[in-house]
Structures are given as structure tokens and as C-alpha cells.
Design a protein around this motif. Structure first.
Motif, PDB file in Angstrom:
ATOM      1  N   VAL A 130       4.286  -1.622  -6.575  1.00 51.79           N
ATOM      2  CA  VAL A 130       3.656  -1.963  -5.292  1.00 51.79           C
ATOM      3  C   VAL A 130       4.656  -1.677  -4.179  1.00 51.79           C
ATOM      4  N   HIS A 131       4.142  -1.345  -3.022  1.00 52.94           N
ATOM      5  CA  HIS A 131       4.964  -0.780  -1.958  1.00 52.94           C
ATOM      6  C   HIS A 131       4.727  -1.519  -0.646  1.00 52.94           C
ATOM      7  N   PHE A 132       5.735  -2.279  -0.226  1.00 54.49           N
ATOM      8  CA  PHE A 132       5.649  -3.054   1.013  1.00 54.49           C
ATOM      9  C   PHE A 132       6.537  -2.483   2.123  1.00 54.49           C
ATOM     10  N   GLY A 133       7.324  -1.458   1.822  1.00 49.30           N
ATOM     11  CA  GLY A 133       8.395  -1.067   2.720  1.00 49.30           C
ATOM     12  C   GLY A 133       7.980  -0.303   3.959  1.00 49.30           C
ATOM     13  N   LEU A 134       8.736  -0.540   5.029  1.00 50.02           N
ATOM     14  CA  LEU A 134       8.669   0.294   6.220  1.00 50.02           C
ATOM     15  C   LEU A 134       9.441   1.587   5.986  1.00 50.02           C
ATOM     16  N   THR A 170       0.832  -1.194   0.000  1.00 50.83           N
ATOM     17  CA  THR A 170       0.000   0.000   0.000  1.00 50.83           C
ATOM     18  C   THR A 170       0.871   1.249   0.000  1.00 50.83           C
ATOM     19  N   GLN A 171       0.390   2.299  -0.638  1.00 54.31           N
ATOM     20  CA  GLN A 171       1.039   3.604  -0.526  1.00 54.31           C
ATOM     21  C   GLN A 171       0.435   4.414   0.620  1.00 54.31           C
ATOM     22  N   ASP A 172      -0.624   3.893   1.217  1.00 56.43           N
ATOM     23  CA  ASP A 172      -1.268   4.531   2.359  1.00 56.43           C
ATOM     24  C   ASP A 172      -0.615   3.988   3.628  1.00 56.43           C
ATOM     25  N   ASP A 173       0.370   4.715   4.149  1.00 59.78           N
ATOM     26  CA  ASP A 173       1.103   4.188   5.294  1.00 59.78           C
ATOM     27  C   ASP A 173       0.253   4.149   6.555  1.00 59.78           C
ATOM     28  N   GLU A 174      -0.775   4.964   6.621  1.00 59.69           N
ATOM     29  CA  GLU A 174      -1.688   4.875   7.766  1.00 59.69           C
ATOM     30  C   GLU A 174      -2.376   3.507   7.782  1.00 59.69           C
ATOM     31  N   LEU A 175      -2.676   2.993   6.592  1.00 58.21           N
ATOM     32  CA  LEU A 175      -3.259   1.656   6.491  1.00 58.21           C
ATOM     33  C   LEU A 175      -2.270   0.609   6.995  1.00 58.21           C
ATOM     34  N   ARG A 176      -1.002   0.774   6.632  1.00 60.79           N
ATOM     35  CA  ARG A 176       0.025  -0.170   7.115  1.00 60.79           C
ATOM     36  C   ARG A 176       0.120  -0.112   8.641  1.00 60.79           C
ATOM     37  N   THR A 205      14.141   6.573   3.814  1.00 64.82           N
ATOM     38  CA  THR A 205      13.411   7.389   4.780  1.00 64.82           C
ATOM     39  C   THR A 205      12.390   6.523   5.504  1.00 64.82           C
ATOM     40  N   PRO A 206      12.557   6.322   6.812  1.00 62.80           N
ATOM     41  CA  PRO A 206      11.571   5.541   7.560  1.00 62.80           C
ATOM     42  C   PRO A 206      10.192   6.193   7.501  1.00 62.80           C
ATOM     43  N   LYS A 207       9.171   5.368   7.324  1.00 64.25           N
ATOM     44  CA  LYS A 207       7.791   5.836   7.326  1.00 64.25           C
ATOM     45  C   LYS A 207       7.249   5.800   8.766  1.00 64.25           C
ATOM     46  N   LYS A 208       6.073   6.345   8.938  1.00 62.38           N
ATOM     47  CA  LYS A 208       5.442   6.288  10.251  1.00 62.38           C
ATOM     48  C   LYS A 208       5.294   4.848  10.726  1.00 62.38           C
ATOM     49  N   SER A 209       5.029   3.929   9.788  1.00 62.53           N
ATOM     50  CA  SER A 209       4.850   2.516  10.151  1.00 62.53           C
ATOM     51  C   SER A 209       6.108   1.916  10.772  1.00 62.53           C
ATOM     52  N   ALA A 210       7.282   2.434  10.379  1.00 62.90           N
ATOM     53  CA  ALA A 210       8.523   1.949  11.005  1.00 62.90           C
ATOM     54  C   ALA A 210       8.511   2.275  12.489  1.00 62.90           C
ATOM     55  N   GLY A 211       7.999   3.469  12.837  1.00 64.20           N
ATOM     56  CA  GLY A 211       7.892   3.848  14.242  1.00 64.20           C
ATOM     57  C   GLY A 211       6.845   3.036  14.982  1.00 64.20           C
TER      58      GLY A 211
END
Length: 414
Positions: free
Chosen positions: A380-384, A333-339, A397-403
């Protein structure tokens, strides 16, 4: 000597060489990306440049408070031409392992994450009668060099995936394109059959499965011949098959027998089994039920069911009787809030499973980075963590999901 299973829960992230390293010139996948027609949307090219920036990746792992990193040791890098072993490549993996340990990270290695040397594919790949012996030689070579410092070894990544895809998960046009790609590669290589582990034609799935099983058993024996104390197993792609009707139950159970049945026997005697879960498949009278209005979906339109992870782990543990390592789990997902929501909903039930006594040894998120996702390339985007390919810096760059993942790990006591 009995294998020594980890005495602490492994919290990690996973990557695979071809998907992150870049410049993987001797691999079969690179060759398949270059033919016309190709099933791959575009070549991996520089991918995430992790071959050069592996230390940055390890710093990301450490920064998230994780204690393990699963990465693949690429046979095509180590033996780019048959009989020609590249000592520099072995040195590279040696440095990676030391780099992990210096940061308090347990290395978990995958010996074959789909890609193989192009010369090996030109000999028929896993359909070749001599494939298990050739792969066993590679396993010995790797374990001789780094086996004294890794936490566990995965022989194959998702060797059941061709069977899953053959059970209706691919549209006919994708099947036709895979056949055209393999035929083009065979012609370009000027050989009888150029064969890959992840671009497969339907009539060869059973033969490929048999080849994988033979090679896995040879690899386990090879690993134990060098490092008998090292836990060894393989990872399986596991869809959480469920059903809404009696006819749907028949379809779901038939798929499970076909996709996982052969592997329940093949992994007997291993030290663990890896589970890689991304989705749930719910069967009705006419087959899988598509996502319903209002359901959250991933980038391919598949509905998300956070409970699929614990269901898949429970199923495979009871099917095989083995301890489980979650070697991959995540969401495209590109929606990191969803991740973030998906992580928060998926991981706590897994921890409850551990507390209830189910032998789950670790959890590895897929993936550390937004990487090259095979036929979908970079779509497609699986990354933290994101990777800046657009400006050519490849900065991470760490996403919010990494935190969010870091906080879950920090606040979980097992």
C-alpha cells in the motif's frame, strides 16, 4: 510552567522509525516478522533506509515548503538491550533535530510509534505492571537529550487502534493469524508471554488499553519533569463514524463509546490531542455499508470521504475539550491523481475550521514516503514521494501530490 503551544500553524509530514529506517534489529516488530506463521507479509528489512538518508528526507520536507516534521524516536534503537543505552542512537536523533532546525523545520517527536524493544515485549510489553515506569525512564532519557529543541511530543501513536480493530475492522482469519504469530513469538523467545502493541489478541484488548493509559500518564509526567514547557499529548486513530438509519446510529454511537470513550478521560490534562483520520464508516441496520458503485476508493477498497477529516477533528475536540493536531491524514493509492484530488478536497475545510476558532495547531500528512505499512508490507502506498527499492538505490522522487501539497501550504493564510 505552562506548556508553550506553537505560535504558528504546523504544516508537516509524518513518518515512523520502523517503517522508514531499515535495520531495526532490536524491535519487537522485527522479531514478529521473523516467526512462522507471521501476520506480516514480509519483513521491513531496509525499509526506506532513512536511518542513513534522514538528511534527504529533511530536504524533501523543506522542498515542499513545510515547517514541521513528525518522526518517531525508537526506544529499541536507544535501549536495544535492557539497561544498555546506545549513545550513538541518541547522537543520531540529536543530529536529526539539529538538521531540522537548520532547515527551518520544527521537529515533532513520537516516543512510541507501535514498535518497542524486543526485550520489553518478552517481559509482556504493555501488559507488564512495571511497563509505565520503564517507558517513563525512556521518555526522560530522550527529553533530556533533545527536548529543548522540539515543538511537541506525542507519547503514543494510536493506542486506541487495537480497540477499533476489535470492533469488527479485522476479518477472522487476520485475528487468527495474529494469535498464531504471538504464540509463535512467545515460543521462540522462550518466555511466558511475548506481547506487542500492534499485534493483539482479542481477550487482551482491555488489559492492553489499561496498560497504554497507565503508561501514557507516566510518560506525560516524565516529559513534564524534564521539559515542563513542552506541549505533550497522544494521537488517536479516529474513523468518522456516521449512519444512514436509526439502527445504524445506535451501532455508530456504540462504537464511538467503546473506541474513544476511555481516551476522552485519559487525555485530560494533556496539552493537545492528535487526530489520525483516513476514512469514514457509514452504518446501516446491519453494520458498516461497503463502498457504493462509482465511489472513489483507496487500495483496500474503502470509499473516500474528504469531509471525514473535519468531522473527526470536530468530534475529538468537543469530546476532549483539547486543542487538536492532525498528526496523520492521507490516502493509500497508487493513483497519485486521486491523492491530489483528496488533498484539495480535504485540507481547505480544515483551514475553515481553524478560521472559525477551533484550536487546530497543525496538519501532518501521512506519509512523506512510500514506506513499510506493517502487515501489508510495501503493498500500500501513502507517500508524497516514491522510493526506489527495486534498483536498490532508495532514491526519493516527489510525486505530483507533493507539489499540490506545497501549493496548498504556500497559498494558505491562517
Amino acid at each position: 510552567m505552562t506548556a508553550i503551544l506553537p505560535d504558528h500553524f504546523l504544516w508537516g509530514a509524518s513518518t515512523a522509525g520502523h517503517q522508514v529506517d531499515g535495520g531495526d534489529t532490536a524491535a519487537d516488530t522485527t522479531f514478529l516478522e521473523s516467526v512462522s506463521p507471521s501476520v506480516f507479509k514480509e519483513p521491513a528489512g531496509d525499509a526506506c533506509r532513512s536511518w542513513e538518508r534522514w538528511a534527504d528526507d529533511l530536504d524533501l520536507i523543506k522542498g515542499m515548503g513545510l515547517n514541521s516534521y513528525r518522526f518517531s524516536v525508537e526506544w529499541a534503537r536507544i535501549e536495544p538491550e535492557e539497561g544498555n543505552v546506545d549513545q550513538d542512537a541518541l547522537d543520531h536523533y540529536d543530529r536529526m533535530v539539529d538538521g531540522c532546525l537548520e532547515r527551518g523545520i520544527d521537529p515533532a517527536i513520537t516516543l512510541c510509534h507501535f514498535t518497542i524493544p524486543s526485550w520489553f515485549a518478552a517481559k509482556g510489553g504493555w501488559l507488564n505492571h512495571d511497563a509505565p515506569a520503564m517507558f517513563a525512564d525512556e521518555c526522560v532519557r530522550v527529553l533530556d537529550r533533545i527536548g529543548d529543541r522540539v515543538a511537541l511530543a506525542v507519547t503514543f501513536n494510536e493506542p486506541d487502534l487495537p480497540r477499533i480493530l476489535d470492533n469488527g475492522s479485522l476479518p477472522q482469519e487476520a485475528v487468527d493469524l495474529q494469535r498464531a504469530c504471538i504464540n509463535a513469538a512467545t515460543k521462540k523467545a522462550g518466555v511466558k508471554q511475548y506481547r506487542s502493541g500492534n499485534v493483539v489478541i482479542p481477550e487482551e484488548v482491555t488489559q492492553l488499553e489499561f496498560g497504554f493509559i497507565r503508561a501514557h500518564r507516566a510518560a506525560v509526567q516524565a516529559v513534564r519533569s524534564v521539559r515542563p514547557e513542552l506541549p505533550v499529548g497522544l494521537s488517536l486513530a479516529v474513523i468518522d463514524e456516521s449512519y444512514r438509519t436509526e439502527e445504524g446510529k445506535k451501532l455508530a454511537m456504540a462504537k464511538r463509546r467503546s473506541c474513544y470513550g476511555p481516551w476522552a478521560q485519559a487525555v485530560q490534562g494533556d496539552d493537545f490531542v492528535g487526530v489520525q483520520n483516513y476514512e469514514r464508516e457509514i452504518f446501516g441496520d446491519d453494520g458498516p455499508v461497503p463502498a457504493q458503485p462509482g465511489e472513489e476508493v483507496n487500495e483496500t477498497g474503502t470509499a473516500l470521504h474528504p469531509e471525514s477529516l473535519v468531522n473527526a477533528v470536530n468530534y475529538i475536540h468537543h469530546l476532549t475539550g483539547l486543542p487538536v493536531v492532525v498528526t496523520e491524514h492521507g490516502v493509500s493509492t497508487q493513483d497519485d491523481e486521486l491523492r491530489c484530488r483528496f488533498l484539495k478536497a480535504s485540507i481547505p475545510p480544515l483551514i475553515e475550521l481553524v478560521r472559525d476558532g477551533v484550536p487546530v495547531l497543525g496538519y501532518f500528512h501521512w506519509s512523506l514516503l512510500d514506506n513499510y505499512e506493517w502487515i501489508s508490507a510495501f503493498d500500500v502506498h501513502f507517500g508524497l514521494c516514491s522510493v526506489d527499492r527495486e534498483h536498490g538505490t532508495f532514491d526519493r522522487t516527489p510525486k505530483k501530490s507533493a507539489g499540490v501539497y506545497r501549493d496548498i501550504v504556500a497559498n494558505t493564510v491562517i
